[in-house]
Motif scaffolding. Structure first.
Motif, mmCIF file in Angstrom:
data_model
loop_
_atom_site.group_PDB
_atom_site.id
_atom_site.type_symbol
_atom_site.label_atom_id
_atom_site.label_comp_id
_atom_site.label_asym_id
_atom_site.label_seq_id
_atom_site.Cartn_x
_atom_site.Cartn_y
_atom_site.Cartn_z
ATOM 1 N N PRO A 1 30.849 -40.492 32.027
ATOM 2 C CA PRO A 1 31.728 -41.667 31.917
ATOM 3 C C PRO A 1 30.941 -42.895 31.486
ATOM 4 O O PRO A 1 29.762 -43.039 31.800
ATOM 5 N N ASP A 2 31.619 -43.812 30.779
ATOM 6 C CA ASP A 2 30.945 -45.031 30.367
ATOM 7 C C ASP A 2 30.953 -46.041 31.512
ATOM 8 O O ASP A 2 31.569 -45.841 32.557
ATOM 9 N N THR A 3 30.258 -47.152 31.286
ATOM 10 C CA THR A 3 30.093 -48.144 32.349
ATOM 11 C C THR A 3 31.419 -48.737 32.790
ATOM 12 O O THR A 3 31.671 -48.910 33.992
ATOM 13 N N THR B 1 34.428 -47.411 32.665
ATOM 14 C CA THR B 1 35.175 -46.424 33.445
ATOM 15 C C THR B 1 34.624 -46.317 34.865
ATOM 16 O O THR B 1 35.385 -46.295 35.843
ATOM 17 N N LEU B 2 33.298 -46.274 34.982
ATOM 18 C CA LEU B 2 32.703 -46.146 36.310
ATOM 19 C C LEU B 2 32.970 -47.375 37.176
ATOM 20 O O LEU B 2 33.273 -47.248 38.371
ATOM 21 N N GLU B 3 32.854 -48.557 36.590
ATOM 22 C CA GLU B 3 33.074 -49.770 37.370
ATOM 23 C C GLU B 3 34.508 -49.836 37.904
ATOM 24 O O GLU B 3 34.733 -50.161 39.076
ATOM 25 N N PHE B 4 35.482 -49.535 37.069
ATOM 26 C CA PHE B 4 36.866 -49.592 37.531
ATOM 27 C C PHE B 4 37.181 -48.444 38.486
ATOM 28 O O PHE B 4 37.972 -48.607 39.423
ATOM 29 N N ALA B 5 36.559 -47.279 38.290
ATOM 30 C CA ALA B 5 36.762 -46.169 39.224
ATOM 31 C C ALA B 5 36.266 -46.553 40.614
ATOM 32 O O ALA B 5 36.952 -46.337 41.626
ATOM 33 N N CYS B 6 35.073 -47.135 40.678
ATOM 34 C CA CYS B 6 34.527 -47.550 41.972
ATOM 35 C C CYS B 6 35.373 -48.656 42.593
ATOM 36 O O CYS B 6 35.582 -48.682 43.815
ATOM 37 N N ALA B 7 35.849 -49.567 41.756
ATOM 38 C CA ALA B 7 36.673 -50.666 42.277
ATOM 39 C C ALA B 7 37.981 -50.142 42.867
ATOM 40 O O ALA B 7 38.440 -50.622 43.903
ATOM 41 N N GLU B 8 38.581 -49.162 42.213
ATOM 42 C CA GLU B 8 39.825 -48.581 42.734
ATOM 43 C C GLU B 8 39.579 -47.836 44.041
ATOM 44 O O GLU B 8 40.466 -47.768 44.898
ATOM 45 N N LEU C 1 24.743 -44.980 40.874
ATOM 46 C CA LEU C 1 24.144 -43.668 40.666
ATOM 47 C C LEU C 1 25.218 -42.632 40.375
ATOM 48 O O LEU C 1 26.290 -42.640 40.987
ATOM 49 N N LEU C 2 24.895 -41.729 39.474
ATOM 50 C CA LEU C 2 25.798 -40.632 39.145
ATOM 51 C C LEU C 2 25.049 -39.333 39.355
ATOM 52 O O LEU C 2 23.866 -39.218 38.986
ATOM 53 N N GLU D 1 20.211 -43.171 37.971
ATOM 54 C CA GLU D 1 20.871 -44.459 37.793
ATOM 55 C C GLU D 1 21.633 -44.483 36.473
ATOM 56 O O GLU D 1 21.069 -44.218 35.412
ATOM 57 N N HIS D 2 22.908 -44.840 36.552
ATOM 58 C CA HIS D 2 23.733 -44.991 35.351
ATOM 59 C C HIS D 2 23.638 -46.411 34.817
ATOM 60 O O HIS D 2 23.461 -46.628 33.620
#
Length: 248
Positions: free
Chosen positions: A2-4, A6-13, A103-104, A232-233
């Motif tokens: 996943p791109d940055t 996508t990851l940021e919004f996934a974690c936020a949700e 981290l991924l 680290e992503h």
């Protein structure tokens, strides 16, 4: 991978605040000052306003919800450059650590010799005591940590809960947070075992990988995750107005 964004919004949700409002593509968030992630503006993409005005709105929103004006922005991003240009500064005094590694990694395997582990549908008093420091969590703690769909991992020894972890689905990923082991039971495999239980829980829900957010100062956690194959992503930082510059 996943791109940055996508990851940021996934974690936020996976870490829902009490209040969330859009500002263009940014998210304004407040949760009675419980955690930076739930009480900062997530600066991803275009706020839909000139940056100076967008930051005024961030401050107005924060003050209206009685939290500190703060922005979460990805290291090296255009948003960080804009924040610096407007006089904002990294929040180096943030107690939990203003510089965070995302981290991924693969879903952790179940340990060969597992202690008594379970993933519950509801948090217990002992779980709350470990992850929140009290058996009587605040309204914000309950909202952020016990959202629907969350799993509450616990490890037990001699009939006592000695470890806990929070598990949440995040756009096809497993989001892991609040991994805690009682000090007298550390270095005995409980942290890895809890992550393994989380991996099994995730596979049952067709989640494909694991994402974590860890302060770069938390060397013990970073070492554990490195052993489990995490890399680290990207990183993000918290930014605040220069002292005296926050708008009322």
């Amino acid at each position: 991978m996943p791109d940055t964004t996508t990851l940021e919004f996934a974690c936020a949700e996976a870490w829902p605040p009490l209040v969330r409002e859009p500002l263009g593509q940014w998210w304004l968030r407040a949760a009675e000052s419980f955690t930076g992630r739930a009480n900062s503006a997530l600066a991803m993409g275009d706020p839909g306003l000139p940056i100076a005005r967008a930051l005024e709105v961030v401050c107005e929103f924060a003050h209206s919800h009685a939290v500190e004006p703060m922005v979460q922005a990805v290291h090296g991003s255009a948003q960080e450059t804009a924040l610096a240009d407007e006089g904002w500064v990294p929040h180096v005094h943030y107690a939990a650590g203003h510089d965070v590694s995302v981290l991924l990694g693969p879903l952790p395997p179940a340990p060969a010799a597992a202690p008594a582990l379970s993933v519950l549908d509801e948090p217990t008093d002992a779980w709350w005591s470990l992850v929140a420091g009290s058996t009587e969590p605040t309204r914000a703690q309950r909202h952020v940590l016990a959202a629907p769909g969350t799993g509450f991992g616990v490890a037990e020894a001699d009939g006592t809960t000695v470890g806990a972890v929070r598990l949440a689905p995040a756009r096809g990923l497993l989001h892991v947070g609040r991994l805690e082991v009682r000090p007298e039971h550390r270095r005995r495999g409980f942290a890895g075992a809890l992550l393994g239980a989380g991996g099994d829980w995730a596979r049952e829900r067709d989640l494909t990988a694991c994402v974590l957010q860890v302060s770069v100062r938390n060397h013990a956690a970073l070492a554990l995750y490195a052993r489990l194959g995490f890399t680290e992503h990207h990183r993000y930082r918290y930014w605040v107005p220069r002292r005296g510059d926050a708008h009322p």
